[in-house]
Motif scaffolding. Structure first.
Motif, PDB file in Angstrom:
ATOM      1  N   UNK A  56       9.718  -3.446  -9.343  1.00 47.04           N
ATOM      2  CA  UNK A  56       9.178  -3.928 -10.614  1.00 47.04           C
ATOM      3  C   UNK A  56       7.771  -3.395 -10.847  1.00 47.04           C
ATOM      4  N   UNK A  57       6.950  -3.409  -9.795  1.00 44.69           N
ATOM      5  CA  UNK A  57       5.580  -2.916  -9.930  1.00 44.69           C
ATOM      6  C   UNK A  57       5.575  -1.411 -10.187  1.00 44.69           C
ATOM      7  N   UNK A  58       6.461  -0.685  -9.497  1.00 40.85           N
ATOM      8  CA  UNK A  58       6.520   0.760  -9.674  1.00 40.85           C
ATOM      9  C   UNK A  58       6.972   1.118 -11.089  1.00 40.85           C
ATOM     10  N   UNK A  59       7.973   0.424 -11.587  1.00 42.25           N
ATOM     11  CA  UNK A  59       8.465   0.699 -12.935  1.00 42.25           C
ATOM     12  C   UNK A  59       7.416   0.351 -13.984  1.00 42.25           C
ATOM     13  N   UNK A  60       6.686  -0.747 -13.748  1.00 41.02           N
ATOM     14  CA  UNK A  60       5.625  -1.140 -14.689  1.00 41.02           C
ATOM     15  C   UNK A  60       4.527  -0.090 -14.748  1.00 41.02           C
ATOM     16  N   UNK A  61       4.345   0.630 -13.639  1.00 41.15           N
ATOM     17  CA  UNK A  61       3.321   1.682 -13.586  1.00 41.15           C
ATOM     18  C   UNK A  61       3.887   3.045 -13.974  1.00 41.15           C
ATOM     19  N   UNK A  62       5.156   3.063 -14.405  1.00 36.11           N
ATOM     20  CA  UNK A  62       5.814   4.297 -14.862  1.00 36.11           C
ATOM     21  C   UNK A  62       5.978   5.337 -13.755  1.00 36.11           C
ATOM     22  N   UNK A  63       6.242   4.876 -12.537  1.00 33.01           N
ATOM     23  CA  UNK A  63       6.573   5.807 -11.463  1.00 33.01           C
ATOM     24  C   UNK A  63       7.930   6.431 -11.786  1.00 33.01           C
ATOM     25  N   UNK A  64       8.054   7.749 -11.729  1.00 33.12           N
ATOM     26  CA  UNK A  64       9.326   8.413 -12.061  1.00 33.12           C
ATOM     27  C   UNK A  64      10.492   7.884 -11.226  1.00 33.12           C
ATOM     28  N   UNK A  90       4.796   3.792  -3.890  1.00 30.35           N
ATOM     29  CA  UNK A  90       5.879   4.452  -3.163  1.00 30.35           C
ATOM     30  C   UNK A  90       5.924   3.956  -1.717  1.00 30.35           C
ATOM     31  N   UNK A  91       4.767   3.829  -1.084  1.00 28.67           N
ATOM     32  CA  UNK A  91       4.722   3.319   0.285  1.00 28.67           C
ATOM     33  C   UNK A  91       5.302   1.908   0.360  1.00 28.67           C
ATOM     34  N   UNK A  92       4.971   1.073  -0.629  1.00 30.43           N
ATOM     35  CA  UNK A  92       5.472  -0.304  -0.634  1.00 30.43           C
ATOM     36  C   UNK A  92       6.993  -0.328  -0.743  1.00 30.43           C
ATOM     37  N   UNK A  93       7.560   0.593  -1.533  1.00 25.01           N
ATOM     38  CA  UNK A  93       9.015   0.674  -1.667  1.00 25.01           C
ATOM     39  C   UNK A  93       9.636   1.115  -0.340  1.00 25.01           C
ATOM     40  N   UNK A  94       9.043   2.101   0.312  1.00 26.14           N
ATOM     41  CA  UNK A  94       9.574   2.607   1.579  1.00 26.14           C
ATOM     42  C   UNK A  94       9.629   1.498   2.619  1.00 26.14           C
ATOM     43  N   UNK A  95       8.530   0.771   2.785  1.00 23.03           N
ATOM     44  CA  UNK A  95       8.489  -0.256   3.833  1.00 23.03           C
ATOM     45  C   UNK A  95       9.406  -1.415   3.494  1.00 23.03           C
ATOM     46  N   UNK A  96       9.540  -1.745   2.199  1.00 23.50           N
ATOM     47  CA  UNK A  96      10.433  -2.838   1.797  1.00 23.50           C
ATOM     48  C   UNK A  96      11.883  -2.474   2.064  1.00 23.50           C
ATOM     49  N   UNK A  97      12.264  -1.234   1.736  1.00 21.48           N
ATOM     50  CA  UNK A  97      13.631  -0.775   1.977  1.00 21.48           C
ATOM     51  C   UNK A  97      13.919  -0.669   3.476  1.00 21.48           C
ATOM     52  N   UNK A  98      12.915  -0.271   4.242  1.00 20.83           N
ATOM     53  CA  UNK A  98      13.074  -0.153   5.690  1.00 20.83           C
ATOM     54  C   UNK A  98      13.370  -1.513   6.313  1.00 20.83           C
ATOM     55  N   UNK A  99      12.671  -2.548   5.832  1.00 22.23           N
ATOM     56  CA  UNK A  99      12.802  -3.867   6.443  1.00 22.23           C
ATOM     57  C   UNK A  99      14.015  -4.643   5.941  1.00 22.23           C
ATOM     58  N   UNK A 100      14.320  -4.517   4.641  1.00 24.55           N
ATOM     59  CA  UNK A 100      15.365  -5.367   4.086  1.00 24.55           C
ATOM     60  C   UNK A 100      16.543  -4.658   3.464  1.00 24.55           C
ATOM     61  N   UNK A 101      16.591  -3.321   3.582  1.00 20.93           N
ATOM     62  CA  UNK A 101      17.693  -2.578   2.999  1.00 20.93           C
ATOM     63  C   UNK A 101      17.386  -2.101   1.598  1.00 20.93           C
ATOM     64  N   UNK A 102      18.263  -1.227   1.090  1.00 20.80           N
ATOM     65  CA  UNK A 102      17.990  -0.559  -0.176  1.00 20.80           C
ATOM     66  C   UNK A 102      18.544  -1.227  -1.410  1.00 20.80           C
ATOM     67  N   UNK A 103      19.076  -2.444  -1.293  1.00 20.35           N
ATOM     68  CA  UNK A 103      19.647  -3.142  -2.447  1.00 20.35           C
ATOM     69  C   UNK A 103      18.677  -4.210  -2.938  1.00 20.35           C
ATOM     70  N   UNK A 104      18.058  -4.017  -4.097  1.00 18.99           N
ATOM     71  CA  UNK A 104      17.094  -5.012  -4.593  1.00 18.99           C
ATOM     72  C   UNK A 104      17.723  -6.369  -4.907  1.00 18.99           C
ATOM     73  N   UNK A 105      19.043  -6.409  -5.070  1.00 17.29           N
ATOM     74  CA  UNK A 105      19.713  -7.684  -5.342  1.00 17.29           C
ATOM     75  C   UNK A 105      19.651  -8.610  -4.137  1.00 17.29           C
ATOM     76  N   UNK A 106      19.555  -8.031  -2.954  1.00 18.80           N
ATOM     77  CA  UNK A 106      19.507  -8.849  -1.735  1.00 18.80           C
ATOM     78  C   UNK A 106      18.177  -8.698  -0.993  1.00 18.80           C
ATOM     79  N   UNK A 107      17.274  -7.895  -1.531  1.00 21.87           N
ATOM     80  CA  UNK A 107      15.981  -7.652  -0.898  1.00 21.87           C
ATOM     81  C   UNK A 107      14.888  -7.986  -1.915  1.00 21.87           C
TER      82      UNK A 107
END
Length: 248
Positions: free
Chosen positions: A54-62, A29-46
Motif C-alpha cells: 500500500x505504501x509503495x503504490x501510494x508513492x507510485x513505485x512501478x 522496496x526493501x520493506x517489501x522484500x523483508x515482508x515477503x521473506x518473512x510472511x510469504x508473497x501473498x498480501x491476502x495472508x501477509x
C-alpha cells in the motif's frame, strides 16, 4: 500522547524529504522484500506485506519493481539478503531514539549509524536501553477538513480501534495486528486515510521548549532518516507548535 502526534507530523515532513533525496523507492522496496521473506508473497495472508505494498503504490513505485521485490523476498529470484536491525540511543536533551533498519551489510550500517549519533549530540546505546519507553501500536492519520469527531470515534471503535485523539489532526490508535482492518473499515465509511502503519509510540514525551535545542534534535532525526538503510526513526520528543514555527 501529544508528543507522538507532533512526531507523526514530522514523519509526514520526512516522507517529502525522502522523495527529494531519491531514496524513498529504495526503502519501500526493501520493506517489501523483508515482508515477503518473512510472511510469504501473498498480501491476502501477509498483513505486513499488504501494508508495504500500500505504501509503495501510494508513492507510485512501478509495478514491475514491486513484483521483483516480492520475488526476491520469496526467493524466486536472487538478490541481496536483508536483515532487520534496531539501534537504540539518545539524542540531544536526552531524548530517546530507536532507529529501525534493513541492511545487507551490518558491518557497514552499524558504524555509520553510530557516527551520525556521535557527530550530532547523541550517543548509541545498548540494546534495550530505551525500548521500554515505547510500545508498538497501529497508527492511522485521518485527513480531510471539518471532520465530525463523534462520527469518527464511532466508526473507529466499530472497526476495532482502541482510541481516537485530536491534536491538530485526528489520529486513530489500534492494536498493530488490526491496523489494516481498521483502515479499511474507516475507508468504507468515507474517511480519507493519510497514513496507516505500525509505529513505535512513546509512552511519555520530553517537551523541547527552546528553538536551538529543537533544531539540534531535528538535525539528528533528518540525518538518521536520510540514511539509505533506515526505515523508521522513533523518538519521544515533543516540540510545541510555537517552537516549530520558530525552527522552520
Amino acid at each position: 500522547m501529544s508528543g507522538h502526534s507532533k512526531w507523526a507530523n514530522i514523519k509526514h515532513r520526512k516522507a517529502a524529504q525522502d522523495a527529494k533525496r531519491g531514496n524513498l523507492f529504495q526503502k519501500l522496496i526493501k520493506a517489501i522484500i523483508i515482508a515477503a521473506k518473512e510472511g510469504g508473497g501473498d498480501p491476502a495472508t501477509n498483513i505486513r506485506l499488504k501494508a508495504a505494498l500500500d505504501r509503495a503504490k501510494a508513492a507510485s513505485v512501478p509495478s514491475n519493481n514491486i513484483e521483483r521485490a516480492i520475488k526476491r523476498g520469496t526467493g524466486e529470484i536472487e538478490g541481496a539478503t536483508y536483515e532487520e536491525l534496531a539501534y537504540e540511543g539518545y539524542g540531544p536533551e536526552g531524548v530517546a531514539v530507536i532507529v529501525e533498519c534493513l541492511t545487507d551489510n551490518k558491518n557497514r550500517t552499524t558504524p555509520e549509524i553510530r557516527m551520525i549519533f556521535d557527530r550530532n549530540g547523541g550517543s548509541l546505546g545498548a540494546t534495550g536501553c530505551v525500548a521500554w519507553m515505547f510500545e508498538r501500536r497501529g497508527v492511522i492519520n485521518i485527513g480531510g477538513d471539518d471532520l465530525n469527531e463523534e462520527e469518527l470515534m464511532e466508526a473507529a471503535l466499530e472497526a476495532g480501534a482502541e482510541d481516537v485523539e485530536n491534536d491538530g489532526g485526528f489520529v486513530v490508535y489500534t492494536d498493530p495486528s488490526v491496523v489494516d482492518e481498521v483502515k479499511e473499515g474507516l475507508e468504507s465509511k468515507g474517511f480519507a486515510i493519510d497514513e496507516a502503519e505500525s509505529q513505535l509510540v512513546p509512552k511519555t514525551t520530553v517537551k523541547i521548549a527552546n528553538p536551538d535545542k529543537a533544531r539540534k534534535i531535528l538535525k539528528l532525526m533528518d540525518l538518521l532518516e536520510g540514511h539509505d538503510d533506515v526505515q523508521n526513526v522513533s523518538s519521544n520528543f515533543d516540540i510545541p507548535e510555537e517552537i516549530m514555527d520558530q525552527v522552520e
